[in-house]
Design a protein around this motif. Structure first.
Motif, PDB file in Angstrom:
ATOM      1  N   GLU A 263      77.799  71.833  42.583  1.00  0.00           N
ATOM      2  CA  GLU A 263      77.901  73.224  43.382  1.00  0.00           C
ATOM      3  C   GLU A 263      78.280  74.394  42.342  1.00  0.00           C
ATOM      4  O   GLU A 263      78.446  75.606  42.935  1.00  0.00           O
ATOM      5  CB  GLU A 263      78.523  72.871  44.523  1.00  0.00           C
ATOM      6  N   GLY A 264      78.792  73.926  41.287  1.00  0.00           N
ATOM      7  CA  GLY A 264      79.566  74.970  40.516  1.00  0.00           C
ATOM      8  C   GLY A 264      78.761  74.871  39.066  1.00  0.00           C
ATOM      9  O   GLY A 264      77.813  74.239  38.981  1.00  0.00           O
ATOM     10  N   PRO A 265      79.760  75.422  38.134  1.00  0.00           N
ATOM     11  CA  PRO A 265      79.280  75.169  36.704  1.00  0.00           C
ATOM     12  C   PRO A 265      78.830  73.991  36.089  1.00  0.00           C
ATOM     13  O   PRO A 265      79.958  73.081  36.579  1.00  0.00           O
ATOM     14  CB  PRO A 265      80.400  76.071  35.846  1.00  0.00           C
ATOM     15  N   PHE A 266      77.973  73.587  35.784  1.00  0.00           N
ATOM     16  CA  PHE A 266      77.560  72.212  35.014  1.00  0.00           C
ATOM     17  C   PHE A 266      77.566  72.293  33.543  1.00  0.00           C
ATOM     18  O   PHE A 266      76.928  72.783  32.658  1.00  0.00           O
ATOM     19  CB  PHE A 266      76.314  72.034  35.507  1.00  0.00           C
ATOM     20  N   LEU A 267      78.932  71.554  32.943  1.00  0.00           N
ATOM     21  CA  LEU A 267      78.911  71.255  31.621  1.00  0.00           C
ATOM     22  C   LEU A 267      78.227  69.958  31.358  1.00  0.00           C
ATOM     23  O   LEU A 267      78.350  69.134  31.939  1.00  0.00           O
ATOM     24  CB  LEU A 267      80.364  71.388  31.226  1.00  0.00           C
ATOM     25  N   LEU A 268      77.668  70.050  29.996  1.00  0.00           N
ATOM     26  CA  LEU A 268      77.262  68.685  29.740  1.00  0.00           C
ATOM     27  C   LEU A 268      77.609  68.326  28.133  1.00  0.00           C
ATOM     28  O   LEU A 268      77.484  69.210  27.117  1.00  0.00           O
ATOM     29  CB  LEU A 268      75.664  69.078  29.704  1.00  0.00           C
ATOM     30  N   PHE A 269      77.854  66.997  27.800  1.00  0.00           N
ATOM     31  CA  PHE A 269      78.079  66.498  26.784  1.00  0.00           C
ATOM     32  C   PHE A 269      77.129  65.194  26.639  1.00  0.00           C
ATOM     33  O   PHE A 269      76.790  64.402  27.378  1.00  0.00           O
ATOM     34  CB  PHE A 269      79.404  66.114  26.382  1.00  0.00           C
ATOM     35  N   VAL A 270      76.342  65.208  25.385  1.00  0.00           N
ATOM     36  CA  VAL A 270      75.378  64.126  25.306  1.00  0.00           C
ATOM     37  C   VAL A 270      75.761  63.518  23.629  1.00  0.00           C
ATOM     38  O   VAL A 270      75.784  64.310  22.759  1.00  0.00           O
ATOM     39  CB  VAL A 270      73.956  64.464  25.367  1.00  0.00           C
ATOM     40  N   GLY A 271      76.058  62.371  23.799  1.00  0.00           N
ATOM     41  CA  GLY A 271      76.337  61.680  22.402  1.00  0.00           C
ATOM     42  C   GLY A 271      77.060  60.465  22.324  1.00  0.00           C
ATOM     43  O   GLY A 271      77.377  59.974  23.694  1.00  0.00           O
ATOM     44  N   ARG A 272      77.503  59.946  21.240  1.00  0.00           N
ATOM     45  CA  ARG A 272      78.238  58.572  21.300  1.00  0.00           C
ATOM     46  C   ARG A 272      79.774  59.152  21.811  1.00  0.00           C
ATOM     47  O   ARG A 272      80.334  60.134  21.319  1.00  0.00           O
ATOM     48  CB  ARG A 272      78.519  58.216  19.837  1.00  0.00           C
ATOM     49  N   LEU A 273      80.430  58.058  22.184  1.00  0.00           N
ATOM     50  CA  LEU A 273      81.727  58.270  22.681  1.00  0.00           C
ATOM     51  C   LEU A 273      82.694  57.751  21.618  1.00  0.00           C
ATOM     52  O   LEU A 273      83.066  56.754  21.860  1.00  0.00           O
ATOM     53  CB  LEU A 273      81.987  57.621  24.154  1.00  0.00           C
ATOM     54  N   ALA A 274      82.765  58.506  20.688  1.00  0.00           N
ATOM     55  CA  ALA A 274      83.578  58.135  19.446  1.00  0.00           C
ATOM     56  C   ALA A 274      84.746  59.305  19.075  1.00  0.00           C
ATOM     57  O   ALA A 274      84.420  60.388  19.510  1.00  0.00           O
ATOM     58  CB  ALA A 274      82.550  57.930  18.411  1.00  0.00           C
ATOM     59  N   PRO A 275      85.903  58.844  18.684  1.00  0.00           N
ATOM     60  CA  PRO A 275      86.829  59.936  18.249  1.00  0.00           C
ATOM     61  C   PRO A 275      86.316  60.938  17.421  1.00  0.00           C
ATOM     62  O   PRO A 275      86.810  62.298  17.916  1.00  0.00           O
ATOM     63  CB  PRO A 275      87.805  58.680  17.421  1.00  0.00           C
ATOM     64  N   GLU A 276      85.574  61.038  16.587  1.00  0.00           N
ATOM     65  CA  GLU A 276      85.082  62.152  15.906  1.00  0.00           C
ATOM     66  C   GLU A 276      84.152  63.159  16.648  1.00  0.00           C
ATOM     67  O   GLU A 276      83.995  64.200  16.181  1.00  0.00           O
ATOM     68  CB  GLU A 276      84.216  61.670  14.676  1.00  0.00           C
ATOM     69  N   LYS A 277      83.876  62.857  17.706  1.00  0.00           N
ATOM     70  CA  LYS A 277      83.170  63.798  18.898  1.00  0.00           C
ATOM     71  C   LYS A 277      84.237  64.688  19.468  1.00  0.00           C
ATOM     72  O   LYS A 277      83.415  65.642  20.037  1.00  0.00           O
ATOM     73  CB  LYS A 277      82.132  62.992  19.783  1.00  0.00           C
ATOM     74  N   GLY A 278      85.382  64.383  19.643  1.00  0.00           N
ATOM     75  CA  GLY A 278      86.331  65.501  19.932  1.00  0.00           C
ATOM     76  C   GLY A 278      86.099  65.571  21.617  1.00  0.00           C
ATOM     77  O   GLY A 278      86.771  66.296  22.138  1.00  0.00           O
ATOM     78  N   ILE A 279      85.695  64.376  22.244  1.00  0.00           N
ATOM     79  CA  ILE A 279      85.458  64.444  23.761  1.00  0.00           C
ATOM     80  C   ILE A 279      86.856  64.538  24.448  1.00  0.00           C
ATOM     81  O   ILE A 279      87.007  65.139  25.490  1.00  0.00           O
ATOM     82  CB  ILE A 279      84.705  63.301  24.120  1.00  0.00           C
ATOM     83  N   GLN A 280      87.767  63.920  23.859  1.00  0.00           N
ATOM     84  CA  GLN A 280      89.161  63.849  24.456  1.00  0.00           C
ATOM     85  C   GLN A 280      89.663  65.281  24.690  1.00  0.00           C
ATOM     86  O   GLN A 280      90.263  65.442  25.707  1.00  0.00           O
ATOM     87  CB  GLN A 280      90.186  63.043  23.671  1.00  0.00           C
ATOM     88  N   TYR A 281      89.410  66.081  23.753  1.00  0.00           N
ATOM     89  CA  TYR A 281      89.812  67.465  23.777  1.00  0.00           C
ATOM     90  C   TYR A 281      89.001  68.243  24.803  1.00  0.00           C
ATOM     91  O   TYR A 281      89.793  69.270  25.426  1.00  0.00           O
ATOM     92  CB  TYR A 281      89.966  68.233  22.497  1.00  0.00           C
TER      93      TYR A 281
END
Length: 212
Positions: free
Chosen positions: A35-53
Motif C-alpha cells: 500500500e506504500g512505496p515498493f523497494l526491490l532487491f534481486v540477486g544472491r543473498l551473499a555478503p558482497e551484495k550489501g543487503i544487510q546494510y
C-alpha cells in the motif's frame, strides 16, 4: 562501439519484449499488501551484495514512509542471517523474503516496484541492473566502477556509500519524496537500455569487435 562502455558491460543484454514497463502487475501489490512505496532487491543473498546494510536502512526509511516494503528475491548463504536481522529490527511486516523466482516472472516485480536497490560492495556483470532499467526503474546501487558506467549518476539513479545504512536511507527517502524525479530517471533508464542493451544491439557490437 561506444567508447565509454567497457567490454564486460557490452557482454550483457536483455530481452525488452520480456522486460519492459508494461509488465506492471497490480496483483503483486495485492498479494503482498503493498500500500506504500515498493523497494526491490534481486540477486544472491551473499555478503558482497550489501543487503544487510539495506535492511539496516529500513527503520529510518519507515519513519518517513511507514508503509514502505522491501521485497527480496533470491537465495544464498546469508539468507538466515538476514532473516534474523529483520526480526531483530522488528521489520517482519516491511521486509519480505520471496526466495528464488523464475526469470520469466521477474519482469512483473521489476515493473511494479518503485525503486530497484542493490548496495553491492562488489559486482561483476549486474544483469539485474539492466533488467530493472528495461522495466523503467531508477537504480540505487553501490558506488562501483560498473555502476557508474551504467547509471551515469544522477541521470538514471543514485550511488550509495558502501556499508553505510544512513546514506542508503537518506537516498531512498530523497527519491521517494520526488515522484517526478523517479519518473524521469526511470524514463532515462528505458531509453538507455533500448539504445545499448537489447540483444540486437549487443549482437551488432560483437560483430564489430570480431570485424576489428
Amino acid at each position: 562501439i561506444r567508447g565509454d562502455l567497457p567490454i564486460e558491460v557490452i557482454s550483457m543484454g536483455v530481452d525488452t519484449e520480456l522486460f519492459n514497463p508494461n509488465k506492471y502487475d497490480q496483483k503483486i501489490k495485492e498479494k503482498y499488501n503493498l500500500e506504500g512505496p515498493f523497494l526491490l532487491f534481486v540477486g544472491r543473498l551473499a555478503p558482497e551484495k550489501g543487503i544487510q546494510y539495506l535492511i539496516q536502512a529500513m527503520p529510518e526509511t519507515i519513519k518517513r514512509f511507514p508503509r514502505t516494503k522491501l521485497l527480496i528475491i533470491g537465495e544464498g548463504t546469508l539468507k538466515q542471517e538476514l532473516k534474523e536481522l529483520t526480526k531483530k529490527l522488528n521489520l517482519q511486516d516491511n521486509v519480505l523474503f520471496l526466495g528464488k523466482i523464475e526469470n520469466k516472472r521477474l519482469p512483473k516485480y521489476y515493473a511494479t516496484a518503485d525503486i530497484f536497490i542493490s548496495p553491492s560492495l562488489r559486482e561483476g556483470m549486474p544483469v539485474s541492473y539492466i533488467e530493472a532499467m528495461a522495466c523503467g526503474k531508477p537504480l540505487l546501487v553501490g558506488n562501483l566502477p560498473i555502476s557508474r558506467e551504467i547509471i551515469k549518476p544522477p541521470l538514471r539513479g543514485l550511488l550509495v556509500k558502501q556499508r553505510n545504512k544512513k546514506d542508503i536511507s537518506n537516498k531512498i527517502i530523497y527519491l521517494l519524496k520526488n515522484e517526478v524525479l523517479l519518473r524521469k530517471k526511470g524514463e532515462s533508464s528505458i531509453i538507455f537500455v533500448r539504445e545499448n542493451y537489447t540483444w540486437s544491439v549487443i549482437s551488432k557490437k560483437y560483430k564489430e569487435i570480431l570485424r576489428k
